[in-house]
Design an enzyme around this catalytic site. Structure first.
Site, PDB file in Angstrom:
ATOM      1  N   SER A  15       0.779  -1.242   0.160  1.00  0.00           N
ATOM      2  CA  SER A  15       0.032  -0.177   0.064  1.00  0.00           C
ATOM      3  C   SER A  15       0.582   1.256   0.099  1.00  0.00           C
ATOM      4  O   SER A  15       1.939   1.296   0.357  1.00  0.00           O
ATOM      5  CB  SER A  15      -0.721   0.010   1.241  1.00  0.00           C
ATOM      6  N   SER A 148       9.183  10.466   9.454  1.00  0.00           N
ATOM      7  CA  SER A 148       8.097  11.248   9.046  1.00  0.00           C
ATOM      8  C   SER A 148       8.528  12.725   9.637  1.00  0.00           C
ATOM      9  O   SER A 148       9.283  12.815  10.416  1.00  0.00           O
ATOM     10  CB  SER A 148       7.108  10.905   9.968  1.00  0.00           C
ATOM     11  N   TYR A 161       3.717   8.167  17.889  1.00  0.00           N
ATOM     12  CA  TYR A 161       3.930   8.074  16.650  1.00  0.00           C
ATOM     13  C   TYR A 161       5.398   8.728  16.466  1.00  0.00           C
ATOM     14  O   TYR A 161       6.361   8.402  15.733  1.00  0.00           O
ATOM     15  CB  TYR A 161       2.807   8.871  15.628  1.00  0.00           C
TER      16      TYR A 161
END
Ligand SMILES: CC(=O)CC(=O)SCCNC(=O)CCNC(=O)[C@H](O)C(C)(C)COP(=O)(O)OP(=O)(O)OC[C@H]1O[C@@H](n2cnc3c(N)ncnc32)[C@H](O)[C@@H]1OP(=O)(O)O
Ligand SMILES: NC(=O)C1=CN([C@@H]2O[C@H](COP(=O)(O)OP(=O)(O)OC[C@H]3O[C@@H](n4cnc5c(N)ncnc54)[C@H](O)[C@@H]3O)[C@@H](O)[C@H]2O)C=CC1
Length: 257
Positions: A15, A148, A161
């Site tokens: 994905s 990220s 996260y």
């Protein structure tokens, strides 16, 4: 290192950012192993690509599962040259919410998949890569991790996260130093906001507000743009031990609305 003729494993390859790498890398002449926990998406993508791709259902947090995927890379492709670590999960929860403190189970799960899963895959892949004949530059392999921008400017609700992604940022240089003697480079990409199912799962107000914060280009990143950087990292031998933001100059703000 040239991608053509090489063997690549993409965790989270079923994905989003990982799937874009699977597509671009196979178009660039590599053979690609899709290592993802999602067998439906992984098998579908492998079928779409054909002989250049294989799918092995893999849980990155499980040593035996990653070893089984690497065994497939060895048997089907004769080894492994490139690992792209894209497997990851998101979470939005305040440290102290209206109903009490952050779930410790949820915090642990995010660290387990995003941080420990990344390290698990890279340490085992490095062992297989170390068997490769070095190229004229002395390279045996390339490892690409995915952090990220939340590693640097995490928002409200991103404690777990951001901690998981900050861990990936922090280990990039020491792992590159560890693997230098093996001729294996390690580079981490820190994406901004990209158009994938993970981003679509974000609470609506957060997503709308984030889009308004994107300086240029004023849109979500395309997964293909992540894959282009990943390919360049493979091809450019001077890139090592570095974290590269790929974010259209976005800085995540304090307030989400
Ligand atoms: C993916 C990448 O790698 C790139 C990035 O990081 S991009 C940046 C991503 N940013 C984020 O993920 C931000 C995450 N944070 C948030 O979404 C929010 O801050 C948060 C959901 C954690 C908290 O939001 P909030 O509005 O302050 O909620 P909070 O004060 O806890 O609760 C207010 C009420 O709204 C409700 N609520 C909050 N979030 C809700 C949601 N997502 N759905 C439904 N109801 C919600 C709560 O039930 C609560 O109601 P009660 O009083 O009945 O309990
Ligand atoms: N989409 C975005 O804007 C950003 C994404 N990222 C990171 O990029 C990576 C890829 O994210 P997306 O493509 O957006 O998400 P996605 O949800 O589209 O893809 C993630 C894939 O990882 C797989 N996965 C989850 N847990 C796994 C496990 N334990 N073992 C094996 N596979 C597992 C999922 O099945 C899924 O196919 C993640 O690490 C994410 O944190 C970072 C910054 C921004």
């Amino acid at each position: 290192m040239e991608l053509s003729g090489k063997s690549v494993m993409v965790t989270g390859g079923a994905s989003g950012l990982g799937a874009a790498c699977v597509r671009l890398f196979s178009q660039s002449g590599a053979r690609v192993l899709i290592a993802d926990i999602n067998s439906e998406g992984g098998q579908k993508l492998a079928q779409e690509i054909g002989a250049a791709a294989r799918f092995v259902q893999t849980n990155v947090v499980d040593e035996a599962s990653v070893q089984a995927a690497l065994k497939e890379a060895q048997e089907a492709f004769g080894g492994l040259h490139v690992l792209v670590n894209c497997a990851g999960i998101g979470l939005a929860e305040r440290t102290l919410g209206r109903h009490g403190p952050h779930s410790l189970e949820a915090f642990t799960r995010v660290i387990q998949v995003n941080l420990i899963g990344t390290f698990n895959a890279l340490r085992l892949a490095a062992q297989l890569m170390s068997n490769n004949e070095p190229n004229t530059e002395g390279e045996r392999g390339v490892i690409i991790n995915t952090a990220s921008v939340a590693a640097f400017d995490g928002q409200i609700g991103q404690a777990a996260y951001s901690a998981s992604k900050g861990g990936i940022v922090g280990m990039t240089l020491p792992v590159a130093r560890d693997l230098a003697r093996n001729g294996i480079r390690v580079v981490t990409i820190a994406p901004g906001i990209f158009d994938t199912p993970l981003m679509a799962a974000l609470p609506e107000p957060a997503r709308v507000s984030l889009l308004q914060q994107a300086p240029f280009p004023p849109r979500l990143g395309k997964p293909e743009e992540y894959a282009l950087l990943a390919r360049h990292i493979v091809e450019n031998p001077m890139l090592n031990g570095e974290v590269i933001r790929l974010d259209g100059a976005i800085r995540l703000p304090y307030l989400i609305r």
